[in-house]
Design an enzyme around this catalytic site. Structure first.
Site, PDB file in Angstrom:
ATOM      1  N   TRP A  34       1.019  -1.127  -0.154  1.00  0.00           N
ATOM      2  CA  TRP A  34       0.015  -0.085   0.156  1.00  0.00           C
ATOM      3  C   TRP A  34       0.649   1.035   0.105  1.00  0.00           C
ATOM      4  O   TRP A  34       0.454   2.333  -0.319  1.00  0.00           O
ATOM      5  CB  TRP A  34      -1.101  -0.229   1.622  1.00  0.00           C
ATOM      6  CG  TRP A  34      -0.617  -0.489   2.690  1.00  0.00           C
ATOM      7  CD1 TRP A  34       0.234   0.179   3.428  1.00  0.00           C
ATOM      8  CD2 TRP A  34      -0.070  -1.485   3.357  1.00  0.00           C
ATOM      9  NE1 TRP A  34       0.648  -0.363   4.269  1.00  0.00           N
ATOM     10  CE2 TRP A  34       0.311  -1.197   4.243  1.00  0.00           C
ATOM     11  CE3 TRP A  34      -0.807  -3.111   2.629  1.00  0.00           C
ATOM     12  CZ2 TRP A  34       0.673  -2.528   4.830  1.00  0.00           C
ATOM     13  CZ3 TRP A  34      -0.802  -3.756   3.971  1.00  0.00           C
ATOM     14  CH2 TRP A  34       0.104  -3.837   4.904  1.00  0.00           C
ATOM     15  N   GLU A  55      -5.422   0.562   5.403  1.00  0.00           N
ATOM     16  CA  GLU A  55      -5.127   1.105   6.845  1.00  0.00           C
ATOM     17  C   GLU A  55      -7.393   0.867   7.826  1.00  0.00           C
ATOM     18  O   GLU A  55      -6.786   0.451   8.788  1.00  0.00           O
ATOM     19  CB  GLU A  55      -5.537   2.595   7.179  1.00  0.00           C
ATOM     20  CG  GLU A  55      -4.607   3.972   6.449  1.00  0.00           C
ATOM     21  CD  GLU A  55      -3.603   3.604   7.593  1.00  0.00           C
ATOM     22  OE1 GLU A  55      -3.937   3.088   8.850  1.00  0.00           O
ATOM     23  OE2 GLU A  55      -2.014   4.084   7.316  1.00  0.00           O
ATOM     24  N   GLY A  99     -10.977 -11.090  10.636  1.00  0.00           N
ATOM     25  CA  GLY A  99     -11.375 -10.965  11.576  1.00  0.00           C
ATOM     26  C   GLY A  99     -12.231  -9.950  11.310  1.00  0.00           C
ATOM     27  O   GLY A  99     -11.700  -8.836  10.744  1.00  0.00           O
ATOM     28  N   TYR A 100     -12.628  -9.621  13.337  1.00  0.00           N
ATOM     29  CA  TYR A 100     -12.906  -7.224  13.413  1.00  0.00           C
ATOM     30  C   TYR A 100     -13.782  -7.898  11.818  1.00  0.00           C
ATOM     31  O   TYR A 100     -14.002  -6.088  11.120  1.00  0.00           O
ATOM     32  CB  TYR A 100     -12.139  -6.307  13.567  1.00  0.00           C
ATOM     33  CG  TYR A 100     -11.336  -7.050  13.955  1.00  0.00           C
ATOM     34  CD1 TYR A 100     -11.878  -6.839  16.120  1.00  0.00           C
ATOM     35  CD2 TYR A 100     -10.285  -7.373  14.114  1.00  0.00           C
ATOM     36  CE1 TYR A 100     -11.578  -7.322  16.885  1.00  0.00           C
ATOM     37  CE2 TYR A 100      -9.385  -7.530  15.945  1.00  0.00           C
ATOM     38  CZ  TYR A 100     -10.274  -7.689  16.642  1.00  0.00           C
ATOM     39  OH  TYR A 100      -9.290  -8.359  17.537  1.00  0.00           O
ATOM     40  N   TYR A 138      -8.978   8.144  13.506  1.00  0.00           N
ATOM     41  CA  TYR A 138      -8.099   7.777  12.859  1.00  0.00           C
ATOM     42  C   TYR A 138      -8.303   7.526  11.728  1.00  0.00           C
ATOM     43  O   TYR A 138      -6.541   8.205  10.855  1.00  0.00           O
ATOM     44  CB  TYR A 138      -7.382   6.024  14.008  1.00  0.00           C
ATOM     45  CG  TYR A 138      -6.427   5.736  13.089  1.00  0.00           C
ATOM     46  CD1 TYR A 138      -5.153   6.120  13.610  1.00  0.00           C
ATOM     47  CD2 TYR A 138      -6.728   5.020  11.811  1.00  0.00           C
ATOM     48  CE1 TYR A 138      -3.840   5.834  13.093  1.00  0.00           C
ATOM     49  CE2 TYR A 138      -5.391   3.948  11.319  1.00  0.00           C
ATOM     50  CZ  TYR A 138      -4.015   4.540  11.727  1.00  0.00           C
ATOM     51  OH  TYR A 138      -2.777   4.451  11.234  1.00  0.00           O
ATOM     52  N   CYS A 210      10.771   1.009  18.373  1.00  0.00           N
ATOM     53  CA  CYS A 210      10.398   1.298  20.248  1.00  0.00           C
ATOM     54  C   CYS A 210       9.375   0.391  20.181  1.00  0.00           C
ATOM     55  O   CYS A 210       7.971   1.262  20.051  1.00  0.00           O
ATOM     56  CB  CYS A 210       9.806   2.929  20.083  1.00  0.00           C
ATOM     57  SG  CYS A 210       9.834   3.672  21.458  1.00  0.00           S
ATOM     58  N   CYS A 226      14.726  11.348  23.561  1.00  0.00           N
ATOM     59  CA  CYS A 226      13.632  10.708  24.754  1.00  0.00           C
ATOM     60  C   CYS A 226      13.628  10.948  26.305  1.00  0.00           C
ATOM     61  O   CYS A 226      14.843  10.523  26.673  1.00  0.00           O
ATOM     62  CB  CYS A 226      13.804   9.300  24.380  1.00  0.00           C
ATOM     63  SG  CYS A 226      12.290   7.779  25.013  1.00  0.00           S
TER      64      CYS A 226
HETATM   65  S1  SF4 Z   1      15.112   6.016  22.613  1.00  0.00           S
HETATM   66 FE1  SF4 Z   1      12.885   6.816  23.085  1.00  0.00          FE
HETATM   67  S2  SF4 Z   1      11.246   7.308  21.561  1.00  0.00           S
HETATM   68 FE2  SF4 Z   1      13.714   5.853  20.996  1.00  0.00          FE
HETATM   69  S3  SF4 Z   1      12.957   3.177  21.244  1.00  0.00           S
HETATM   70 FE3  SF4 Z   1      14.423   4.006  23.254  1.00  0.00          FE
HETATM   71  S4  SF4 Z   1      12.569   4.859  23.834  1.00  0.00           S
HETATM   72 FE4  SF4 Z   1      11.757   4.157  22.127  1.00  0.00          FE
END
Ligand code: SF4
Length: 382
Positions: A34, A55, A99-100, A138, A210, A226
């Site tokens: 996509w 989406e 599903g859903y 969303y 993350c 971060c």
């Molecule tokens: S630095 Fe922060 S945003 Fe980046 S992976 Fe680590 S916890 Fe996640």
């Protein structure tokens, strides 16, 4: 707590963060169907229809699971006009296993609403999208930012986690004031251009780097900004969701047989789930009710038919929301010449096992039907 940028951040901090994340995305994004133009080329203009379908499919479902469904769906129904003109049973069949199913029905209903309004091209107009079934904040932000580069934020599980960690949000960003906090955060970090790419980059970072457990902060383009990393709180932010208490349910499913055919029933449009899809009748067993007795009772209650219970065909274990269901499927012969009585089901048909593949059914029912269609996998009933 309402959202505000950390006091130490200047405008340049935010600009630098956006650039780092977009550069990372350009280098590391997955090549997903996509993300390609309708003709298959990478890097071309995004097709709003393909963005929309993807989406909707990706809500509550992983990328890996969605890819084959997406490819099949857009090959069969390549644009919004084709989707609007399709029969709902065809749409559900293309969605079978994902599903859903409410998502598929909403997608279809939205395409029909656009067709009725004589809209051939999906519009760059939030007001039109906002009025369509199944379009919440969303989907609105995801489609319009990716297809038309509208400056609209998105929040889903991955971006929510990245934003909560990046700004060190201690509450739960999924509920109450936390929800408002995370949407404002998503809105604040958006650049003025490449909004769709930026939204996707946040999601992609959450999916690839993350991650919920053991985030790879050393590979993260946002590590210098971060707050969770600075405090060593990556695993605590956001707080883990409590898993729901699971309730065990014993069900019986009845393969009502007449000669070489079996009774396939259609769930009503107002059923709690799997609306308008097909199945063999099934219902919970009462207490320690014997399986054969339950089969006779369930057949009578749901179809009006009298049956003579036979052998067990198979047991299917599956989960639905907070229920762990054990479905014991029993063969039962039709007794006498009674007729199907609609009520619990909207419709019913006598079909051969070979016909079963054509009907949209739930995943547990598909397991049963695959076995029924294979003489080596059932006790030679057909
Ligand atoms: S630095 Fe922060 S945003 Fe980046 S992976 Fe680590 S916890 Fe996640």
């Amino acid at each position: 707590m309402s959202f505000s940028l950390p006091p130490s951040w200047s405008g340049r901090t935010l600009t630098g963060l956006r650039t780092k994340l977009l550069n990372w995305f350009d280098k590391h994004q997955r090549d997903l169907p996509w993300r390609r133009a309708a003709d298959g080329t990478a890097g071309g203009p995004r097709d709003p229809y393909r963005v929309w379908v993807s989406e909707v499919m990706l809500q509550q479902t992983t990328v890996t699971a969605v890819v084959p469904y997406f490819e099949r769906f857009v090959a069969a129904l390549p644009d919004v006009r084709a989707l609007a003109a399709a029969d709902e049973q065809r749409v559900l069949k293309l969605w079978e296993g994902l599903g859903y199913y409410r998502r598929a029905r909403h997608l279809h209903a939205a395409a029909k609403a656009l067709a009725e309004a004589h809209v051939d091209q999906l519009p760059d107009d939030p007001a039109v999208w906002d009025a369509l079934p199944g379009v919440g904040r969303y989907i609105l932000g995801a489609v319009l930012s990716q297809a038309f580069d509208r400056k609209l934020p998105i929040v889903e599980a991955n971006s929510l986690r990245v934003l909560a960690r990046l700004f060190g949000h201690r509450g739960d960003p999924r509920v109450g004031a936390g929800k408002a906090w995370v949407w404002t955060a998503a809105e604040t970090v958006l650049p003025n251009a490449r909004c769709g790419d930026f939204n996707q980059a946040l999601m992609e970072l959450g999916a690839l780097v993350c991650t919920p457990t053991a985030p790879d902060c050393g590979a993260c383009p946002l590590q210098g900004h971060c707050e969770a990393k600075r405090l060593g709180l990556q695993e605590q932010i956001p707080p883990k969701k409590k898993p729901p208490a699971i309730t065990e349910v014993s069900e019986v499913g009845v393969v009502i047989r007449s000669g070489d055919t079996l009774l396939l029933c259609q769930r009503p449009a107002d059923a709690g789930r799997w609306q308008n899809m097909w199945e063999v009748p099934h219902a919970p067993r009462a207490g320690d009710e014997d399986v054969s007795d339950a089969a006779v009772r369930v057949a009578k209650e749901l179809t009006g038919l009298d049956v003579e219970p036979g052998v067990e065909v198979m047991t299917v274990k599956h989960g639905v929301t907070r229920y762990a269901i054990t479905l014991v499927c029993v063969e039962a012969a039709l007794v006498g010449g009674g007729a199907f009585a609609p009520g619990s089901y909207a419709d019913a048909k006598w079909v051969t096992p070979a016909d079963l593949a054509a009907y949209p059914v739930s995943s547990p029912q598909r397991k049963l039907m695959t076995a029924l269609a294979d003489p080596n996998r059932q006790p030679r009933l057909f």
